[in-house]
Motif scaffolding. Structure first.
Motif, PDB file in Angstrom:
ATOM      1  N   ILE A 222     -64.415 -11.010 -29.784  1.00 11.18           N
ATOM      2  CA  ILE A 222     -63.727 -12.255 -29.454  1.00 11.18           C
ATOM      3  C   ILE A 222     -62.785 -11.990 -28.291  1.00 11.18           C
ATOM      4  N   ILE A 223     -62.823 -12.872 -27.295  1.00  9.11           N
ATOM      5  CA  ILE A 223     -61.925 -12.777 -26.145  1.00  9.11           C
ATOM      6  C   ILE A 223     -61.199 -14.105 -25.977  1.00  9.11           C
ATOM      7  N   PRO A 224     -60.127 -14.129 -25.183  1.00 12.93           N
ATOM      8  CA  PRO A 224     -59.394 -15.389 -24.994  1.00 12.93           C
ATOM      9  C   PRO A 224     -60.317 -16.527 -24.576  1.00 12.93           C
ATOM     10  N   GLY A 225     -60.120 -17.673 -25.194  1.00 18.94           N
ATOM     11  CA  GLY A 225     -60.948 -18.841 -24.926  1.00 18.94           C
ATOM     12  C   GLY A 225     -62.098 -19.018 -25.900  1.00 18.94           C
ATOM     13  N   ASP A 226     -62.460 -17.964 -26.626  1.00 17.48           N
ATOM     14  CA  ASP A 226     -63.535 -18.073 -27.611  1.00 17.48           C
ATOM     15  C   ASP A 226     -63.055 -18.856 -28.828  1.00 17.48           C
ATOM     16  N   PRO A 227     -63.994 -19.554 -29.498  1.00 16.29           N
ATOM     17  CA  PRO A 227     -63.632 -20.156 -30.787  1.00 16.29           C
ATOM     18  C   PRO A 227     -63.161 -19.057 -31.750  1.00 16.29           C
ATOM     19  N   GLY A 228     -62.113 -19.318 -32.455  1.00 14.80           N
ATOM     20  CA  GLY A 228     -61.598 -18.352 -33.413  1.00 14.80           C
ATOM     21  C   GLY A 228     -60.591 -17.374 -32.844  1.00 14.80           C
ATOM     22  N   TYR A 229     -60.374 -17.399 -31.520  1.00 10.67           N
ATOM     23  CA  TYR A 229     -59.437 -16.437 -30.928  1.00 10.67           C
ATOM     24  C   TYR A 229     -58.012 -16.640 -31.460  1.00 10.67           C
ATOM     25  N   GLU A 230     -57.574 -17.892 -31.542  1.00  8.39           N
ATOM     26  CA  GLU A 230     -56.202 -18.143 -31.978  1.00  8.39           C
ATOM     27  C   GLU A 230     -55.979 -17.647 -33.406  1.00  8.39           C
ATOM     28  N   GLU A 231     -56.941 -17.907 -34.291  1.00  8.31           N
ATOM     29  CA  GLU A 231     -56.815 -17.421 -35.669  1.00  8.31           C
ATOM     30  C   GLU A 231     -56.839 -15.906 -35.713  1.00  8.31           C
ATOM     31  N   ALA A 232     -57.723 -15.307 -34.905  1.00 13.11           N
ATOM     32  CA  ALA A 232     -57.916 -13.856 -34.959  1.00 13.11           C
ATOM     33  C   ALA A 232     -56.698 -13.091 -34.456  1.00 13.11           C
ATOM     34  N   ARG A 233     -55.878 -13.717 -33.610  1.00 13.75           N
ATOM     35  CA  ARG A 233     -54.709 -13.008 -33.075  1.00 13.75           C
ATOM     36  C   ARG A 233     -53.433 -13.310 -33.859  1.00 13.75           C
ATOM     37  N   THR A 234     -53.498 -14.215 -34.826  1.00 11.15           N
ATOM     38  CA  THR A 234     -52.308 -14.625 -35.567  1.00 11.15           C
ATOM     39  C   THR A 234     -51.965 -13.609 -36.646  1.00 11.15           C
ATOM     40  N   LEU A 235     -50.690 -13.251 -36.724  1.00  5.35           N
ATOM     41  CA  LEU A 235     -50.211 -12.279 -37.695  1.00  5.35           C
ATOM     42  C   LEU A 235     -49.328 -12.947 -38.742  1.00  5.35           C
TER      43      LEU A 235
ATOM     44  N   GLY B 248     -45.263  -6.399 -35.776  1.00 13.71           N
ATOM     45  CA  GLY B 248     -46.424  -6.997 -35.119  1.00 13.71           C
ATOM     46  C   GLY B 248     -47.266  -6.018 -34.340  1.00 13.71           C
ATOM     47  N   THR B 249     -47.321  -4.764 -34.780  1.00 11.93           N
ATOM     48  CA  THR B 249     -47.982  -3.728 -33.986  1.00 11.93           C
ATOM     49  C   THR B 249     -49.501  -3.750 -34.092  1.00 11.93           C
ATOM     50  N   SER B 250     -50.072  -4.628 -34.900  1.00  8.69           N
ATOM     51  CA  SER B 250     -51.531  -4.666 -35.020  1.00  8.69           C
ATOM     52  C   SER B 250     -52.185  -5.619 -34.027  1.00  8.69           C
ATOM     53  N   VAL B 251     -51.416  -6.354 -33.265  1.00  7.30           N
ATOM     54  CA  VAL B 251     -51.942  -7.207 -32.183  1.00  7.30           C
ATOM     55  C   VAL B 251     -50.967  -7.084 -31.011  1.00  7.30           C
ATOM     56  N   ILE B 252     -51.462  -6.577 -29.869  1.00  5.72           N
ATOM     57  CA  ILE B 252     -50.601  -6.282 -28.717  1.00  5.72           C
ATOM     58  C   ILE B 252     -51.143  -7.006 -27.483  1.00  5.72           C
TER      59      ILE B 252
ATOM     60  N   ARG C  76     -51.174 -11.781 -27.109  1.00 10.83           N
ATOM     61  CA  ARG C  76     -52.502 -12.209 -26.691  1.00 10.83           C
ATOM     62  C   ARG C  76     -53.311 -10.984 -26.243  1.00 10.83           C
ATOM     63  N   PRO C  77     -54.089 -10.420 -27.161  1.00  3.98           N
ATOM     64  CA  PRO C  77     -54.915  -9.266 -26.797  1.00  3.98           C
ATOM     65  C   PRO C  77     -56.049  -9.668 -25.868  1.00  3.98           C
ATOM     66  N   SER C  78     -56.582  -8.702 -25.128  1.00  4.97           N
ATOM     67  CA  SER C  78     -57.703  -8.971 -24.227  1.00  4.97           C
ATOM     68  C   SER C  78     -59.024  -9.047 -24.967  1.00  4.97           C
ATOM     69  N   VAL C  79     -59.200  -8.209 -25.982  1.00  2.00           N
ATOM     70  CA  VAL C  79     -60.446  -8.175 -26.754  1.00  2.00           C
ATOM     71  C   VAL C  79     -60.100  -7.908 -28.210  1.00  2.00           C
ATOM     72  N   ILE C  80     -60.740  -8.642 -29.105  1.00  2.00           N
ATOM     73  CA  ILE C  80     -60.633  -8.387 -30.539  1.00  2.00           C
ATOM     74  C   ILE C  80     -62.020  -8.007 -31.038  1.00  2.00           C
TER      75      ILE C  80
END
Length: 460
Positions: A22-35, A81-85, A43-47
């Motif tokens: 998942i990268i920024p702009g993909d469906p699910g990106y906002e949920e995937a980066r939320t802690l 919040g160290t699991s999403v940078i 806002r990570p570059s790649v999840i």
């Protein structure tokens, strides 16, 4: 997409992963980066949502080839919040949540992304358990590798005491299985050293029989708090190891058991947990009943239900810390109560005192966890919604720490604190232990790839 990531490299990662990229702009990106901590907005570059050890290895190699910082996400409960940078590759383990219970051998094997609730519910039908955290959505990996403090610790030891084996993917993308017999120095380091040495893709933990669990939870008006806290202290100091618990200041939550006129008002609570029948813990708690609680909850309870009883909702703003105390005399009780009465409101902030001892102190020798010898832990746990309260809530936590210093040791359970500086990390392991941990770090992660944590700097 970050400046270091080519289309071909990203396509290669997509092809290599059984999971999802998942990268920024993909469906699910906002949920995937939320802690869990609503203060963190990175806002990570790649999840990389991994599904296997191979996925984790491929993700790490991709991140290093693209010169991306690498963060690792399990439960996402790290208060810092160290699991999403920002700008990072996130190795997201949440799809790796398999739990396999082996009641014959009294073990459980959990995936690196499993949560406490998933493990507890899998173990419940067999009437077995191991020490878990006090919130069901906590990730087991970070919890256990950081030490693992919970309601059952006085009876069964910390979660890390029950760690039998772990599978790691190193910074070079290699698989290492570690136990007391395999890579024993690494295994020692995993007892409190956290995610410094690799990505834990599975953990094997010792189980214990737990046929019954019960609780006594009482709430009192704050004017009675000093006597309540002293009474709780005296009960806990002489209680058998089957007893765990704590005392707490908090605004009364909007729960069915709370009278409407108390909701939102500050109360002082005591919780005694017991690995046994409710009749026995009720008798032990008799001095507290004599102090006229305004709310009483006395019941047998399944362990998995106890573990979710104090779940706090995700998305609130969080700031925590802790101090570990050599003693808790009447003067410390008064200071604790004064600060509890000063919790900034409105908020969901909690001012907690946990009792240790028992198997926690008994197992202190071999591991880099000097904090476990302390009989008491003060844990200011600030949670609130309104950003305008940030300064007041954070200052309140810092004031609690300052209040506790006359009775505190230098070491602290690092899962209870955020980013408080390098010296806080060193002192929490002890200098000799830290040097030994740094040597292990130099062997398994010499370039400090995994540094978004309570970091151990590799020895030169």
């Amino acid at each position: 997409m970050g400046p270091h990531i080519s289309e071909s490299a990203l396509s290669g990662l997509v092809e290599d992963l059984a999971g999802e990229v998942i990268i920024p702009g993909d469906p699910g990106y906002e949920e995937a980066r939320t802690l869990h901590n609503g203060m963190i907005d990175h806002r990570p570059s790649v999840i990389a949502q991994c599904e296997s050890q191979a996925d984790v290895s491929n993700a790490i190699l991709f991140g290093r080839a693209c010169d991306l910082p690498i963060a690792v996400r399990g439960g996402g409960h790290s208060v810092a919040g160290t699991s999403v940078i920002d700008g990072s590759l996130v190795v997201d383990l949440r799809r790796m949540h398999t739990v396999v219970v082996d009641p014959e051998n009294m073990t459980v094997r959990v995936g690196g992304g499993a949560t406490m609730g998933q493990m507890d519910h899998a173990c419940q039908p067999f009437h077995v358990a191991t020490t878990g955290g006090r919130v069901s959505t906590t990730g087991i990996g970070g919890f256990t590798l950081g030490g693992g403090s919970g309601w059952l610790e006085r009876k069964f030891g910390l979660a890390s005491d029950n760690l039998l084996a772990a599978d790691l993917i190193t910074a070079e993308g290699k698989h290492v299985r570690t136990s007391a017999e395999e890579h024993p120095e690494l295994f020692w380091a995993l007892h409190g050293g956290g995610g410094n040495f690799g990505v834990a893709t599975s953990l094997t933990l010792r189980l214990h029989e737990l046929p019954r669990m019960s609780v006594v939870m009482l709430f009192f008006l704050p004017e009675n708090a000093p006597e309540v806290v002293r009474t709780f202290r005296d009960i806990a100091e002489s209680a058998p190891d089957e007893v765990g618990g704590g005392t707490i200041y908090l605004p009364a939550p909007p729960e069915p058991f709370v009278p409407p006129e108390l909701v939102g008002r500050l109360v002082c609570g005591t919780l005694l947990t017991y690995a046994g029948p409710v009749e026995e813990i009720r008798e032990l708690a008799a001095p507290l009943f004599a102090l006229r609680p305004v709310i009483e909850i006395v019941t047998d309870i399944p362990y998995a239900e106890l573990q979710s009883m104090l779940d706090d909702p995700p998305g609130l703003r969080n700031y925590w810390s802790a101090e570990y105390l050599t003693e808790f005399p009447d003067e410390a009780v008064d200071v604790f109560c004064d600060r509890g009465a000063a919790i900034p409101l409105p908020a969901a902030t909690q001012h907690v005192l946990f009792v240790q001892g028992g198997a926690v102190a008994a197992g202190a020798g071999p591991y880099p966890q000097p904090w476990r010898t302390a009989p008491w832990a003060v844990h200011p746990f600030a949670t609130w919604e309104d950003p305008s309260m940030d300064e007041a809530e954070i200052q309140w936590v810092r004031d609690v720490r300052a209040d506790a210093r006359p009775w505190a040791i230098d070491a602290v359970y690092l899962n209870f604190v955020g980013a408080e500086g390098e010296q806080r990390v060193v002192s929490s392991f002890g200098e000799e232990n830290y040097r030994r941990l740094a040597a292990v770090k130099a062997e398994y992660d010499p370039e400090n790839v995994f540094h978004f944590n309570h970091n151990i700097v590799p020895a030169a």
